[in-house]
Structure formats: structure tokens, C-alpha cells
Scaffold this active site. Sequence first.
Site, short mmCIF file in Angstrom:
data_model
loop_
_atom_site.label_atom_id
_atom_site.label_comp_id
_atom_site.label_asym_id
_atom_site.label_seq_id
_atom_site.Cartn_x
_atom_site.Cartn_y
_atom_site.Cartn_z
N GLU A 119 -6.67 4.86 8.03
CA GLU A 119 -6.49 6.17 7.52
C GLU A 119 -7.63 6.73 6.78
O GLU A 119 -7.86 8.16 7.00
CB GLU A 119 -5.00 6.39 6.65
CG GLU A 119 -3.92 6.00 7.60
CD GLU A 119 -2.53 5.47 6.81
OE1 GLU A 119 -2.78 5.70 5.65
OE2 GLU A 119 -1.75 5.16 7.20
N HIS B 214 -9.38 1.15 5.08
CA HIS B 214 -8.07 1.38 5.71
C HIS B 214 -8.32 2.50 6.94
O HIS B 214 -9.15 3.40 6.86
CB HIS B 214 -7.00 1.87 4.66
CG HIS B 214 -5.79 1.85 5.33
ND1 HIS B 214 -5.10 3.04 6.31
CD2 HIS B 214 -4.57 1.05 5.25
CE1 HIS B 214 -3.80 2.56 6.55
NE2 HIS B 214 -3.56 1.63 5.84
N SER C 232 3.48 -2.20 10.38
CA SER C 232 4.92 -2.12 10.53
C SER C 232 5.38 -3.66 10.13
O SER C 232 6.65 -4.03 10.82
CB SER C 232 5.25 -1.79 12.02
OG SER C 232 4.82 -0.44 12.28
N ASN D 152 0.87 -1.10 -0.04
CA ASN D 152 -0.05 0.02 0.02
C ASN D 152 0.96 1.29 -0.14
O ASN D 152 1.41 1.77 1.00
CB ASN D 152 -0.89 -0.20 1.32
CG ASN D 152 -1.70 1.28 1.39
OD1 ASN D 152 -1.82 2.05 0.65
ND2 ASN D 152 -2.21 1.40 2.57
N TRP D 153 1.01 2.00 -1.12
CA TRP D 153 1.77 3.11 -1.23
C TRP D 153 1.40 4.32 -0.54
O TRP D 153 2.08 5.19 -0.43
CB TRP D 153 2.28 3.44 -2.65
CG TRP D 153 3.09 2.37 -3.39
CD1 TRP D 153 3.92 1.20 -2.76
CD2 TRP D 153 3.84 2.35 -4.68
NE1 TRP D 153 4.76 0.55 -3.63
CE2 TRP D 153 4.63 1.38 -4.77
CE3 TRP D 153 3.65 3.36 -5.75
CZ2 TRP D 153 5.17 1.22 -5.92
CZ3 TRP D 153 4.29 3.08 -6.87
CH2 TRP D 153 4.87 1.87 -7.08
N LYS D 154 0.14 4.42 -0.15
CA LYS D 154 -0.59 5.59 0.35
C LYS D 154 -0.39 6.62 -0.60
O LYS D 154 -0.24 6.53 -1.75
CB LYS D 154 -0.08 5.59 1.68
CG LYS D 154 -0.30 4.57 2.68
CD LYS D 154 0.29 4.80 4.05
CE LYS D 154 -0.03 3.14 5.00
NZ LYS D 154 0.06 3.39 6.20
N GLU E 287 -5.36 -4.72 10.82
CA GLU E 287 -4.39 -3.90 10.83
C GLU E 287 -4.51 -3.04 12.37
O GLU E 287 -5.29 -2.16 12.32
CB GLU E 287 -4.14 -2.87 9.73
CG GLU E 287 -4.00 -3.50 8.52
CD GLU E 287 -3.59 -2.22 7.52
OE1 GLU E 287 -2.11 -2.78 6.99
OE2 GLU E 287 -4.11 -1.43 7.21
N GLY F 60 2.81 2.29 10.64
CA GLY F 60 3.80 3.24 10.50
C GLY F 60 4.55 3.68 11.94
O GLY F 60 5.16 4.79 11.92
N GLY G 167 2.78 -1.25 4.16
CA GLY G 167 2.87 0.24 3.92
C GLY G 167 4.34 0.69 3.47
O GLY G 167 4.85 0.49 2.35
N GLY G 168 4.98 1.28 4.80
CA GLY G 168 6.33 1.94 4.44
C GLY G 168 7.41 1.02 3.49
O GLY G 168 8.04 1.30 2.61
P1 PGA Z 1 3.08 0.28 7.63
O1 PGA Z 1 1.64 0.41 6.97
O2 PGA Z 1 3.52 -1.08 6.90
O3 PGA Z 1 3.66 1.38 7.09
O4 PGA Z 1 2.93 0.26 9.10
C1 PGA Z 1 0.74 -0.58 6.68
C2 PGA Z 1 -0.78 -0.03 6.24
O5 PGA Z 1 -1.26 1.03 6.73
O6 PGA Z 1 -1.25 -0.77 5.34
#
Ligand code: PGA
Length: 249
Positions: free
Chosen positions: A96, A94, A209, A8-10, A164, A170, A230-231
Amino acid sequence: MRKLAAGNWKMNGLASQLDEVAALAAAHPDPACDVLICPPATLVDRLARKIVLLDSTILIGGQDCHPKPSGAHTGDISAAMLRDAGATHVIVGHSERRADHAETDAQVRAKAEAAVSQGLVAIVCIGETEAERDAGRTLDVVRGQLAGSVPAGAAPETIVVAYEPVWAIGTGRTPTPAEIAEVHADLRARLVQRFGPGASGIRLLYGGSVKPSNAAEIFALPHVDGALVGGASLKADDFGAIVAALSAA
Ligand code: PGA
């Protein structure tokens, strides 16, 4: 079941970021798991073209969709548009988006229904906040989100569930393996209870993470069928290491 490594590149990635996909495809031409990248909507079409040029099996997903197929909704993107641009999957709910756009379980469910009706696989995200975990409410919260966000008739071909924990996204912090295993076993039991034995094939991803250093330990847990990353999905080396760990699990 075939496991799934989803990136997930956000809100990250200009055209140059697609070089990372080329590097990933070159390093892992034939992974033993599905590999999915969910770039920002602006890059879905370009990524789809790139994947064809690379002759890669990497799959493409959106990060959100509107519940309606079209209409007067400025700035929104429908499931049909994502599919038209080359996506096969879409993330919905998600944390966010739940936080930034006040999305409710009912809205997330409507988005998942729209995605499935357009032939996309919906990756439905759920997870507790730190306060909810500290209050001992984790299972209550995720059960409620699962019941409210996953549409009727969910099946392995149409729905993926991503657990999640909000506080793990993050932050570099993760639940203990036992805590992840507890939630995943509970989610599996709820899915089978609601949808029948076929729901044992619905993929349950862990997200929050995930990185090369903890991936193998997480992927060894029962009912962890992959990850939403994500990251660490932004760098081919890191995401490639996670894909390799999942392929070996
Ligand atoms: P993260 O994000 O791996 O940067 O913690 C995961 C996500 O939000 O899908």
C-alpha cells in the site's frame, strides 16, 4: 526458530481499539510464537504503556519509517522516534505504501537500513500484482524486490521478509498452498545464497487474507515462519485464533 504472528492495523484504530489488545493478551498469555501488533503511529506510545500494564509479551511495531533519523520532513516519522515510543519492529515497503507513495525498492531498502541502525527489526514486504502473476512473472518480481529491498548484512535478528501478493491483500483471495510454498522456497534459497547459511533463520511471513479458517493450512507449509495479518488482526478473537494456529504449527 520462533515464529511470528504480526498484525498490521493499517489506518485503523482509535484509543478504544486497544481493548482488543487487552482481550488478546488475556486469551493468549503465553503463546509459543512472537506476537507483534503494528498500530497506527498515533497509538504506538499508548499501546506500549498498555502492554506494560497488562504485563504482556506482545511486541509493538510501526508501519513505516523515514530513512533519515530527523529533519525537515513534515508528517514523517523516523525509526528513532518509533523506538523511543516503544516499538521494536517496523514494517517497510508494504504494497500500500509502494502504491500510494510510489516507494521504490531503493527507498524501502534505505528505510530498512535506518530501522536496523536504530535497533529495530525491519519487516520488508514484497509481492507481485495480479497482472504479474497472470503473466507468469511472480518469481522474477519477488526476486527483484528481495534483491533491491533487503539491505546488506541481513540476519535473523534484524530482518523479517513478508511475502504478500498484492492481489491477496484485503480481498479474501489467497494463492494455493503450492503457490505459497513455491515462492517461500525460492525466497529462502535466494536469502541463503546471498547471506549464507545463517539466513535460514530469517523469518519468512506470508501475508494476504490470512484468517482463522486458512491459517493452519498456510502455517503447515515449509518456509512459512508466520504471517502478516491485516483485517483479521483488528479483532482479538480472529487474531487470537491465528496466534493459536501458529503456536500449534
Ligand atoms: P489482509 O492484509 O490480511 O487484510 O489481507 C494483509 C496486509 O496487508 O498486511
